[in-house]
Design a protein around this motif. Sequence first.
Motif, PDB file in Angstrom:
ATOM      1  N   SER A 109      -3.858   9.569   5.138  1.00  0.00           N
ATOM      2  CA  SER A 109      -4.814   8.587   4.655  1.00  0.00           C
ATOM      3  C   SER A 109      -5.863   8.273   5.714  1.00  0.00           C
ATOM      4  O   SER A 109      -7.034   8.085   5.406  1.00  0.00           O
ATOM      5  CB  SER A 109      -4.076   7.309   4.248  1.00  0.00           C
ATOM      6  OG  SER A 109      -4.974   6.310   3.840  1.00  0.00           O
ATOM      7  N   LYS A 149       0.820  -1.214   0.000  1.00  0.00           N
ATOM      8  CA  LYS A 149       0.000   0.000   0.000  1.00  0.00           C
ATOM      9  C   LYS A 149       0.856   1.268   0.000  1.00  0.00           C
ATOM     10  O   LYS A 149       0.339   2.365  -0.222  1.00  0.00           O
ATOM     11  CB  LYS A 149      -0.939   0.005   1.207  1.00  0.00           C
ATOM     12  CG  LYS A 149      -0.252   0.110   2.550  1.00  0.00           C
ATOM     13  CD  LYS A 149      -1.280   0.113   3.677  1.00  0.00           C
ATOM     14  CE  LYS A 149      -0.635   0.243   5.058  1.00  0.00           C
ATOM     15  NZ  LYS A 149      -1.643   0.249   6.135  1.00  0.00           N
ATOM     16  N   TYR A 150       2.154   1.109   0.247  1.00  0.00           N
ATOM     17  CA  TYR A 150       3.063   2.253   0.228  1.00  0.00           C
ATOM     18  C   TYR A 150       3.819   2.363  -1.099  1.00  0.00           C
ATOM     19  O   TYR A 150       4.838   3.062  -1.170  1.00  0.00           O
ATOM     20  CB  TYR A 150       4.079   2.137   1.366  1.00  0.00           C
ATOM     21  CG  TYR A 150       3.482   2.251   2.745  1.00  0.00           C
ATOM     22  CD1 TYR A 150       3.194   3.487   3.308  1.00  0.00           C
ATOM     23  CD2 TYR A 150       3.205   1.106   3.488  1.00  0.00           C
ATOM     24  CE1 TYR A 150       2.649   3.580   4.579  1.00  0.00           C
ATOM     25  CE2 TYR A 150       2.654   1.186   4.759  1.00  0.00           C
ATOM     26  CZ  TYR A 150       2.376   2.430   5.301  1.00  0.00           C
ATOM     27  OH  TYR A 150       1.831   2.514   6.562  1.00  0.00           O
ATOM     28  N   GLY A 181      -5.433   5.890  -2.426  1.00  0.00           N
ATOM     29  CA  GLY A 181      -4.654   5.131  -1.453  1.00  0.00           C
ATOM     30  C   GLY A 181      -3.571   5.964  -0.804  1.00  0.00           C
ATOM     31  O   GLY A 181      -3.415   7.150  -1.034  1.00  0.00           O
TER      32      GLY A 181
END
Length: 292
Positions: free
Chosen positions: A251, A220-221, A265
């Motif tokens: 986020s 997700k990074y 995201g």
Amino acid sequence: MSETEKVITGDPNSSEADEFARLFSNFMRKSLMQNQPPENPDKPEKPIYKTDSQPLTVGFKLNGENYPVWSILMHNAISGRGMVSHITGVPSPPARTDPTFTQWQEADHCVFTWLVQNIETKLVSRVAQQPTAKHIWDSLAVTYKSGGDSLQIYDLHRRASTLKQGNTTLEEVWNDLNEIWTAIDQKRPNRMKCPDDIQIHNEETEQNRLYQFLTALDDKYEIVKREVLKMEPLPSAEQAYNIAKREDARSEILRPTDGKPPGDGIGAGLFTARRPNHSTAPRRGGSSGNGG
């Protein structure tokens, strides 16, 4: 009549001479006293050993695997209390026949207690029979430091390169890596002597640690990873951690209340900030290889 005759015959005018003689005598006596050496110039002053019954903790206890970080924190904490000589042995403790020995022993018992209180219960029995705090400190170093153990150094490098965030938080994976890096630095210190070589070595080490940190992060990074790798010059691992942490917080704040995942995201804020005209602006030339 001369001045000498006046003094001898007791002439009234001789009082001034008497006063001068008295003052001169006092002056000479004080001068001689000030120039005399002390009675025992080579005898050092008696040290004062203080005791401190307040508890001391460093956040976590020694479990055998975290010795490098634990020893640094423990050393600094004891030093902050002004009692580090009880684990370094400098200066040496007084002899048992010295009048200050009892005072020193009481202070040493305080440090002894701090060490035991910061060791996990399963390890206490291994050091509880040691006579002094320094004996405990040296025993732990022999048991857990093992600076020349190539197998341990290999294992640390392997863990640093393969660590994954998984179900842990960003802070936890960062702390895990820092613990590994600290252990590596202790077990394999930089032996270079030339200042230029030391600087180059430190820069390369910092760059490798940046790569290890980014590798450990979850998918997700990915946007954060790409944008960090496009920065010139490359940031340090700690700077990259702070960037990821800010994006994590952004986020969380902007998370939709309807339960749907955000469209861009984690990293969208960083991505947008660096590319304000994302739909039309071309990618920077020559940096696509670094960005992935």
